[in-house]
Design a protein around this motif. Structure first.
Motif, PDB file in Angstrom:
ATOM      1  N   GLY A  16      63.448  34.496  -5.746  1.00 18.51           N
ATOM      2  CA  GLY A  16      62.974  35.824  -6.099  1.00 18.51           C
ATOM      3  C   GLY A  16      63.637  36.913  -5.281  1.00 18.51           C
ATOM      4  N   PHE A  17      63.704  36.688  -3.971  1.00 20.06           N
ATOM      5  CA  PHE A  17      64.286  37.711  -3.088  1.00 20.06           C
ATOM      6  C   PHE A  17      65.813  37.663  -3.061  1.00 20.06           C
ATOM      7  N   LYS A  18      66.389  36.545  -3.469  1.00 25.00           N
ATOM      8  CA  LYS A  18      67.844  36.426  -3.470  1.00 25.00           C
ATOM      9  C   LYS A  18      68.462  36.903  -4.774  1.00 25.00           C
ATOM     10  N   TYR A  19      67.763  36.674  -5.887  1.00 24.62           N
ATOM     11  CA  TYR A  19      68.327  37.017  -7.188  1.00 24.62           C
ATOM     12  C   TYR A  19      67.450  37.966  -8.011  1.00 24.62           C
ATOM     13  N   THR A  20      66.177  37.594  -8.222  1.00 25.97           N
ATOM     14  CA  THR A  20      65.330  38.359  -9.142  1.00 25.97           C
ATOM     15  C   THR A  20      65.221  39.826  -8.742  1.00 25.97           C
ATOM     16  N   ILE A  21      64.756  40.089  -7.529  1.00 18.39           N
ATOM     17  CA  ILE A  21      64.564  41.477  -7.085  1.00 18.39           C
ATOM     18  C   ILE A  21      65.886  42.231  -6.933  1.00 18.39           C
ATOM     19  N   SER A 165      59.208  46.172 -16.340  1.00 23.64           N
ATOM     20  CA  SER A 165      59.632  45.303 -17.437  1.00 23.64           C
ATOM     21  C   SER A 165      60.949  44.610 -17.117  1.00 23.64           C
ATOM     22  N   LEU A 166      61.838  45.332 -16.440  1.00 18.00           N
ATOM     23  CA  LEU A 166      63.130  44.756 -16.076  1.00 18.00           C
ATOM     24  C   LEU A 166      62.954  43.589 -15.113  1.00 18.00           C
ATOM     25  N   VAL A 167      62.026  43.717 -14.166  1.00 16.46           N
ATOM     26  CA  VAL A 167      61.766  42.617 -13.228  1.00 16.46           C
ATOM     27  C   VAL A 167      61.377  41.355 -14.000  1.00 16.46           C
ATOM     28  N   LEU A 172      65.237  36.066 -18.088  1.00 16.96           N
ATOM     29  CA  LEU A 172      66.205  35.671 -19.108  1.00 16.96           C
ATOM     30  C   LEU A 172      67.550  35.306 -18.506  1.00 16.96           C
ATOM     31  N   ALA A 173      67.778  35.717 -17.251  1.00 14.74           N
ATOM     32  CA  ALA A 173      69.047  35.396 -16.594  1.00 14.74           C
ATOM     33  C   ALA A 173      69.218  33.899 -16.401  1.00 14.74           C
ATOM     34  N   ALA A 174      68.104  33.156 -16.465  1.00  9.61           N
ATOM     35  CA  ALA A 174      68.194  31.700 -16.370  1.00  9.61           C
ATOM     36  C   ALA A 174      69.046  31.136 -17.502  1.00  9.61           C
ATOM     37  N   SER A 175      69.102  31.850 -18.627  1.00 11.08           N
ATOM     38  CA  SER A 175      69.853  31.367 -19.787  1.00 11.08           C
ATOM     39  C   SER A 175      71.361  31.420 -19.570  1.00 11.08           C
ATOM     40  N   ILE A 176      71.809  32.177 -18.558  1.00  9.93           N
ATOM     41  CA  ILE A 176      73.245  32.226 -18.257  1.00  9.93           C
ATOM     42  C   ILE A 176      73.514  31.648 -16.872  1.00  9.93           C
ATOM     43  N   THR A 177      72.671  30.710 -16.484  1.00 11.70           N
ATOM     44  CA  THR A 177      72.833  29.867 -15.279  1.00 11.70           C
ATOM     45  C   THR A 177      72.568  30.578 -13.950  1.00 11.70           C
ATOM     46  N   ILE A 178      71.954  31.748 -13.951  1.00 12.43           N
ATOM     47  CA  ILE A 178      71.586  32.390 -12.692  1.00 12.43           C
ATOM     48  C   ILE A 178      70.325  31.709 -12.164  1.00 12.43           C
ATOM     49  N   VAL A 179      70.369  31.276 -10.921  1.00 13.09           N
ATOM     50  CA  VAL A 179      69.261  30.500 -10.359  1.00 13.09           C
ATOM     51  C   VAL A 179      68.206  31.442  -9.786  1.00 13.09           C
ATOM     52  N   GLU A 180      67.550  32.221 -10.668  1.00 12.28           N
ATOM     53  CA  GLU A 180      66.472  33.083 -10.219  1.00 12.28           C
ATOM     54  C   GLU A 180      65.150  32.324 -10.303  1.00 12.28           C
ATOM     55  N   MET A 181      64.031  33.002 -10.171  1.00 14.90           N
ATOM     56  CA  MET A 181      62.744  32.326 -10.028  1.00 14.90           C
ATOM     57  C   MET A 181      62.415  31.403 -11.188  1.00 14.90           C
ATOM     58  N   PHE A 182      62.620  31.886 -12.407  1.00 16.29           N
ATOM     59  CA  PHE A 182      62.251  31.063 -13.553  1.00 16.29           C
ATOM     60  C   PHE A 182      63.124  29.821 -13.647  1.00 16.29           C
ATOM     61  N   GLU A 183      64.421  29.993 -13.362  1.00 14.08           N
ATOM     62  CA  GLU A 183      65.331  28.845 -13.390  1.00 14.08           C
ATOM     63  C   GLU A 183      64.924  27.812 -12.351  1.00 14.08           C
ATOM     64  N   VAL A 184      64.529  28.268 -11.165  1.00 14.77           N
ATOM     65  CA  VAL A 184      64.083  27.348 -10.119  1.00 14.77           C
ATOM     66  C   VAL A 184      62.828  26.608 -10.563  1.00 14.77           C
ATOM     67  N   PHE A 209      54.638  40.463  -7.885  1.00 18.52           N
ATOM     68  CA  PHE A 209      55.709  41.444  -7.756  1.00 18.52           C
ATOM     69  C   PHE A 209      55.398  42.694  -8.581  1.00 18.52           C
ATOM     70  N   CYS A 210      54.966  42.484  -9.817  1.00  9.66           N
ATOM     71  CA  CYS A 210      54.700  43.614 -10.717  1.00  9.66           C
ATOM     72  C   CYS A 210      53.481  44.412 -10.278  1.00  9.66           C
ATOM     73  N   THR A 211      52.503  43.738  -9.668  1.00  6.26           N
ATOM     74  CA  THR A 211      51.323  44.441  -9.153  1.00  6.26           C
ATOM     75  C   THR A 211      51.705  45.370  -8.005  1.00  6.26           C
ATOM     76  N   VAL A 212      52.557  44.884  -7.120  1.00  6.26           N
ATOM     77  CA  VAL A 212      53.037  45.717  -6.010  1.00  6.26           C
ATOM     78  C   VAL A 212      53.801  46.918  -6.551  1.00  6.26           C
ATOM     79  N   LEU A 213      54.653  46.685  -7.542  1.00  4.96           N
ATOM     80  CA  LEU A 213      55.422  47.780  -8.141  1.00  4.96           C
ATOM     81  C   LEU A 213      54.513  48.778  -8.851  1.00  4.96           C
TER      82      LEU A 213
END
Length: 232
Positions: A16-21, A165-167, A172-184, A209-213
Motif C-alpha cells: 500500500g505504501f510502496k505502490y498504492t498510495i 476514487s483513484l485510490v 486495477l493496476a494488478a491487471s498489468i502486474t503492479i504488485v499493489e495491495m490487491f495484487e498482494v 485509507f479512504c476514511t482518512v482521506l
C-alpha cells in the motif's frame, strides 16, 4: 483467521505504501495539472487555429470519460508495444508497468477533473470578471487572483472525491502486474486458499485509507471556507 491477518498485514501495508498510495498521489497531481490546462483551453475565447486545439482537448475528455479505465490500462500497457513506428518506435512503445499505470491514471483523472474545474470556473458570476476589468485588471490577473481561488474552493469536494476514487481504482493496476495491495492479497490467497479472508482484509485497508482521506477532505473544506459567509 487471526494468524492469517497477522502474517498478511505487513505485506499488504508495504504494498500500500510502496505502490498504492504513491501511484495515486503522483497520478492525481499530474492529472490535476492536465485538468487545469484542459479546462482553461476549453474555456478560452480565442479563435482561428486555436479552435483545433480546443477540439483536440474536447476529444481527449470524451475519449477517457467514455471508455473503461481497465480497457485504457490494457491499451497503454499491452497494446502500445504493438504500435511500431519506423524510425521512432521500431519495437513499439514498451513501458514499465508503474509508468504505464501512472500515465493511464493521470490521463483518466485529468479528463474527469477538467470537467469539475471547468464547471467551477463557469460558476463564478460574470459580474466579477466585469468588475475586475473595470479597474484595469488583465484577464490573466483576474483569473489568477479572483477566479481561480474561488473555483478551487468550489471544486475541492468533487476533486477530493475523485482522489478517493483513484485510490480505490489503483487496485486495477494488478491487471498489468503492479504488485499493489490487491495484487498482494491475490498472491497470498493463492497460497493459503482463504480468498474470503484476504479480500475482506484488503477491502478493510482500502476503507481505512479512504476514511482518512475523507477526514482530510472535511478539514480542507473547513479551512478553505473559513472566510465564506453562510446563511441559514
Amino acid at each position: 483467521m487471526w494468524h492469517i491477518i497477522q502474517t498478511s498485514t505487513p505485506q499488504l501495508l508495504e504494498a500500500g505504501f510502496k505502490y498504492t498510495i504513491p501511484i495515486a498521489i503522483i497520478s492525481f497531481v499530474i492529472g490535476l495539472i492536465i485538468a487545469l490546462f484542459t479546462a482553461l483551453i476549453r474555456l478560452s475565447s480565442k479563435r482561428g487555429a486555436f479552435l483545433m486545439l480546443k477540439a483536440i482537448f474536447r476529444f481527449y475528455v470524451w475519449l477517457f470519460r467514455s471508455t473503461p479505465l481497465l480497457v485504457q490500462l490494457f491499451i497503454v500497457y499491452f497494446g502500445l508495444p504493438y504500435l511500431k513506428i519506423k524510425g521512432i518506435f521500431p519495437n513499439g512503445i514498451q513501458l514499465n508497468p508503474v509508468i504505464a499505470g501512472i500515465i493511464t491514471f493521470s490521463l483518466n483523472t485529468g479528463a474527469y477533473c477538467s470537467e469539475t474545474i471547468r464547471a467551477s470556473i463557469l460558476s463564478i458570476p460574470e459580474g466579477q470578471w466585469e468588475a475586475a476589468y473595470s479597474i484595469g485588471m488583465t484577464k490573466s490577473v483576474v483569473l489568477k487572483r479572483i477566479i481561480l481561488p474561488q473555483a478551487i474552493r468550489i471544486s475541492l469536494p468533487p476533486l477530493a472525491n475523485s482522489f478517493i476514487s483513484l485510490v480505490k481504482d489503483t487496485s486495477l493496476a494488478a491487471s498489468i502486474t503492479i504488485v499493489e495491495m490487491f495484487e498482494v492479497s491475490q498472491q497470498i490467497a493463492a497460497q493459503n486458499y482463504q480468498p474470503l479472508i484476504m479480500y475482506s482484509l484488503v477491502a478493510a485497508y482500502y476503507a481505512v485509507f479512504c476514511t482518512v482521506l475523507t477526514w482530510l477532505q472535511g478539514y480542507l473544506e473547513k479551512v478553505t471556507s473559513r472566510y465564506v459567509t453562510t446563511t441559514r
